[in-house]
Design a protein around this motif. Structure first.
Motif, PDB file in Angstrom:
ATOM      1  N   VAL A  92       0.877  -1.144  -0.028  1.00  0.00           N
ATOM      2  CA  VAL A  92      -0.071   0.032   0.028  1.00  0.00           C
ATOM      3  C   VAL A  92       0.854   1.354  -0.185  1.00  0.00           C
ATOM      4  N   LEU A  93       0.629   2.134  -0.921  1.00  0.00           N
ATOM      5  CA  LEU A  93       1.333   3.326  -1.028  1.00  0.00           C
ATOM      6  C   LEU A  93       0.206   4.675  -0.717  1.00  0.00           C
ATOM      7  N   ASN A  94       0.975   5.671  -0.058  1.00  0.00           N
ATOM      8  CA  ASN A  94       0.305   6.861  -0.165  1.00  0.00           C
ATOM      9  C   ASN A  94       0.973   8.057  -0.329  1.00  0.00           C
ATOM     10  N   THR A  95       0.597   9.322  -0.181  1.00  0.00           N
ATOM     11  CA  THR A  95       1.251  10.548  -0.806  1.00  0.00           C
ATOM     12  C   THR A  95       1.565  11.428   0.398  1.00  0.00           C
ATOM     13  N   PRO A  96       2.322  10.968   1.344  1.00  0.00           N
ATOM     14  CA  PRO A  96       2.734  12.098   2.612  1.00  0.00           C
ATOM     15  C   PRO A  96       3.702  13.142   2.054  1.00  0.00           C
ATOM     16  N   GLY A  97       3.742  14.183   2.797  1.00  0.00           N
ATOM     17  CA  GLY A  97       4.666  15.443   2.629  1.00  0.00           C
ATOM     18  C   GLY A  97       4.231  16.294   1.383  1.00  0.00           C
ATOM     19  N   VAL A  98       3.826  15.800   0.372  1.00  0.00           N
ATOM     20  CA  VAL A  98       3.708  16.703  -0.818  1.00  0.00           C
ATOM     21  C   VAL A  98       2.557  17.506  -0.595  1.00  0.00           C
ATOM     22  N   LEU A  99       1.487  17.405   0.348  1.00  0.00           N
ATOM     23  CA  LEU A  99       0.337  18.086   0.426  1.00  0.00           C
ATOM     24  C   LEU A  99       0.302  18.597   1.650  1.00  0.00           C
ATOM     25  N   THR A 100       1.398  18.456   2.431  1.00  0.00           N
ATOM     26  CA  THR A 100       1.284  19.161   3.879  1.00  0.00           C
ATOM     27  C   THR A 100       1.117  20.696   4.076  1.00  0.00           C
ATOM     28  N   GLU A 101       1.641  21.455   3.186  1.00  0.00           N
ATOM     29  CA  GLU A 101       1.563  22.981   3.380  1.00  0.00           C
ATOM     30  C   GLU A 101       0.315  23.400   2.820  1.00  0.00           C
ATOM     31  N   THR A 102      -0.347  22.727   1.739  1.00  0.00           N
ATOM     32  CA  THR A 102      -1.630  23.106   1.160  1.00  0.00           C
ATOM     33  C   THR A 102      -2.804  22.763   2.129  1.00  0.00           C
ATOM     34  N   VAL A 103      -2.716  21.742   2.985  1.00  0.00           N
ATOM     35  CA  VAL A 103      -3.725  21.502   3.649  1.00  0.00           C
ATOM     36  C   VAL A 103      -3.510  22.311   5.177  1.00  0.00           C
ATOM     37  N   ALA A 104      -2.319  22.691   5.358  1.00  0.00           N
ATOM     38  CA  ALA A 104      -2.273  23.724   6.467  1.00  0.00           C
ATOM     39  C   ALA A 104      -2.833  25.199   6.124  1.00  0.00           C
ATOM     40  N   ASP A 105      -2.525  25.477   4.573  1.00  0.00           N
ATOM     41  CA  ASP A 105      -3.074  26.730   4.250  1.00  0.00           C
ATOM     42  C   ASP A 105      -4.648  26.568   4.485  1.00  0.00           C
ATOM     43  N   ALA A 300       2.337   9.132  -6.574  1.00  0.00           N
ATOM     44  CA  ALA A 300       1.659   7.717  -6.792  1.00  0.00           C
ATOM     45  C   ALA A 300       2.130   6.982  -7.941  1.00  0.00           C
ATOM     46  N   VAL A 301       2.235   7.483  -9.016  1.00  0.00           N
ATOM     47  CA  VAL A 301       2.725   6.992 -10.270  1.00  0.00           C
ATOM     48  C   VAL A 301       4.233   6.638 -10.087  1.00  0.00           C
ATOM     49  N   GLU A 302       4.932   7.399  -9.301  1.00  0.00           N
ATOM     50  CA  GLU A 302       6.439   7.117  -9.216  1.00  0.00           C
ATOM     51  C   GLU A 302       6.685   5.789  -8.376  1.00  0.00           C
ATOM     52  N   GLY A 303       5.935   5.865  -7.321  1.00  0.00           N
ATOM     53  CA  GLY A 303       5.741   4.694  -6.249  1.00  0.00           C
ATOM     54  C   GLY A 303       5.631   3.520  -7.071  1.00  0.00           C
ATOM     55  N   VAL A 304       4.400   3.555  -8.019  1.00  0.00           N
ATOM     56  CA  VAL A 304       4.004   2.231  -8.687  1.00  0.00           C
ATOM     57  C   VAL A 304       4.858   1.797  -9.362  1.00  0.00           C
ATOM     58  N   LEU A 305       5.757   2.667 -10.234  1.00  0.00           N
ATOM     59  CA  LEU A 305       6.612   2.144 -11.250  1.00  0.00           C
ATOM     60  C   LEU A 305       7.840   1.514 -10.494  1.00  0.00           C
ATOM     61  N   ARG A 312      12.110  -0.325  -3.646  1.00  0.00           N
ATOM     62  CA  ARG A 312      11.191  -0.136  -2.681  1.00  0.00           C
ATOM     63  C   ARG A 312      10.936   1.415  -2.599  1.00  0.00           C
ATOM     64  N   PRO A 313       9.375   1.705  -2.699  1.00  0.00           N
ATOM     65  CA  PRO A 313       9.189   3.211  -2.948  1.00  0.00           C
ATOM     66  C   PRO A 313       9.292   3.652  -1.275  1.00  0.00           C
ATOM     67  N   ASP A 314       9.381   5.079  -1.284  1.00  0.00           N
ATOM     68  CA  ASP A 314       9.477   5.855   0.019  1.00  0.00           C
ATOM     69  C   ASP A 314       8.344   5.604   0.574  1.00  0.00           C
ATOM     70  N   ASN A 315       7.039   5.928  -0.072  1.00  0.00           N
ATOM     71  CA  ASN A 315       5.941   6.210   0.441  1.00  0.00           C
ATOM     72  C   ASN A 315       5.099   4.936   0.614  1.00  0.00           C
ATOM     73  N   ILE A 316       5.815   3.959   1.251  1.00  0.00           N
ATOM     74  CA  ILE A 316       4.994   2.534   1.399  1.00  0.00           C
ATOM     75  C   ILE A 316       4.536   2.741   2.887  1.00  0.00           C
ATOM     76  N   VAL A 317       3.297   2.346   3.092  1.00  0.00           N
ATOM     77  CA  VAL A 317       2.532   2.294   4.441  1.00  0.00           C
ATOM     78  C   VAL A 317       2.748   1.071   5.139  1.00  0.00           C
ATOM     79  N   ASN A 318       2.874  -0.152   4.308  1.00  0.00           N
ATOM     80  CA  ASN A 318       2.960  -1.191   5.043  1.00  0.00           C
ATOM     81  C   ASN A 318       4.609  -1.997   4.744  1.00  0.00           C
ATOM     82  N   PRO A 319       5.643  -1.259   5.157  1.00  0.00           N
ATOM     83  CA  PRO A 319       6.973  -1.822   4.708  1.00  0.00           C
ATOM     84  C   PRO A 319       7.347  -3.219   5.217  1.00  0.00           C
TER      85      PRO A 319
END
Ligand code: NAP
Ligand code: GLV
Length: 333
Positions: A92-105, A300-305, A312-319
């Motif tokens: 399982v992969l997710n998208t941490p970090g890249v949305l942090t500042e936008t959500v805080a806004d 998401a696409v980079e993680g899948v590829l 091993r993708p960085d954004n793996i939820v269940n390493p």
């Protein structure tokens, strides 16, 4: 070659990247996929890329015997049955970090909007016109600058909210599972037990994930501990708040107002919330800017590829289950 099913529209260039890498990619052409289409779409898929509105539960896993990777277009993964993913060795992969500042806004936008009554007074101006500058009520709101801000969940987004709050000269309090001495020094924030934070804050901002522990973390008792002049801001997940109890508290004037980006039974919104003028509501748009959505799709696409190539993708939820089933034979087409 992997068969990739994407259960919502995403940027076409990201779909192209998957195809150029030799995979087949089918995209559901809408935004919220009906259940039957999802079950059909995953039937022979090796990979599912999905938005948060796609519930990936036992039934979906059972309908997708080849599934090896689920890539969620969001950081929160409460829409995915992680126990089942682990049992089936699905990465399982997710998208941490890249949305942090936008959500805080958005957290700040909501805080400012509800305290300064931006939405309520905009509606009133359109309906009744602008009678001229007035000194006394009815247009007065509350200051955000200099107020006490209670952050529940001082993670990536909570910290980004705190960084903004410093510029507003707010007194920053926080509650998290673990104390964070380094962040306390860096952000000038003070740890408190949840009960004390609720009693002292003028604005309470929820920034936790949805887990069994955070489900209804804010209920009737917690709302009764808040100041009558305080506001609740929820950019976390709807079920972190007992929505029925919140409506009661707002009706009875136990708190001053609320601003919510997330709802307990999305896409349903509690009808009681719709009637209240001291509530600002947005349709789960925390990460919804063009630039951030591009970053999320790309991550998401980079993680899948990467996973399909055995990296091993960085954004793996269940390493703990890596490489899971990614090394098993990918469907020949
Ligand atoms: P994060 O960095 O993992 O931060 C989550 C924080 O919550 C951590 O500090 C964690 O505390 C704390 N926490 C977890 N369980 C807790 C509990 N039982 N009691 C108190 N604190 C608890 O995650 P993030 O990237 O900031 O994202 C947080 C959440 O925001 C996501 O999971 C998602 O649900 C939500 N979100 C919403 C939107 C939106 O569109 N509205 C967009 C993005 C994210 P410890 O550090 O002590 O473990
Ligand atoms: C949005 O809600 C996310 O979790 O990314």
């Amino acid at each position: 070659m992997a068969k990739i099913f994407i259960s919502c529209r995403i940027f076409p260039e990201e779909v192209e990247r998957l195809r150029e890498a030799g995979h087949s990619a089918e995209v559901y052409p809408g935004d919220v996929i009906p259940r039957e289409d999802l079950l059909r779409g995953v039937a022979d898929a090796d990979v599912l890329i999905c938005p948060l509105s796609t519930k990936v539960d036992k039934e979906v896993f059972a309908a997708a015997p080849n599934l090896k990777i689920v890539a969620n277009l969001g950081v929160g993964v409460d829409n995915i049955d992680l126990g089942e993913a682990n049992a089936r060795k699905v990465v399982v992969l997710n998208t941490p970090g890249v949305l942090t500042e936008t959500v805080a806004d958005l957290a700040f936008a909501l805080m400012l909007a509800v305290a300064r009554r931006v939405v309520e007074l905009d509606k009133r101006l359109r309906a009744e016109g602008f009678p001229g500058w007035t000194f006394m009520p009815p247009y007065l709101g509350r200051d955000v600058w200099g107020a006490a801000l209670g952050i529940v969940g001082l993670g990536r987004i909570g910290s980004a909210v705190a960084r903004r709050a410093r510029c507003f000269r707010m007194r920053i309090l926080y509650y998290s599972r673990a104390r964070k001495p380094e962040l306390e020094r860096e952000l000038g924030c003070r740890y408190m037990k949840l009960e004390d934070l609720l009693a002292e804050s003028d604005f309470v901002v929820l920034c936790t994930p949805l887990t069994p522990e955070t489900h209804h973390m804010i209920g009737p008792r917690e709302l009764s501990l808040m100041k009558r002049t305080a506001y609740l801001i929820n950019i976390a997940r709807g079920p972190v708040v007992d929505e029925g109890a919140l409506v009661e508290a707002l009706r009875e004037g136990k708190i001053a107002g609320a601003a919510l980006d997330v709802f307990e039974r999305e896409p349903e919104v509690h009808p009681g919330l719709l009637e209240l003028p001291n509530v600002v509501l947005t349709p789960h748009i925390g990460s919804a800017t063009v630039a951030t959505r591009r970053r999320m799709a790309s991550m998401a696409v980079e993680g899948v590829l990467a996973a399909l190539e055995g990296r091993r993708p960085d954004n793996i939820v269940n390493p703990e289950i890596w490489p899971g089933r990614t090394v098993t034979r990918i469907t020949e087409t």
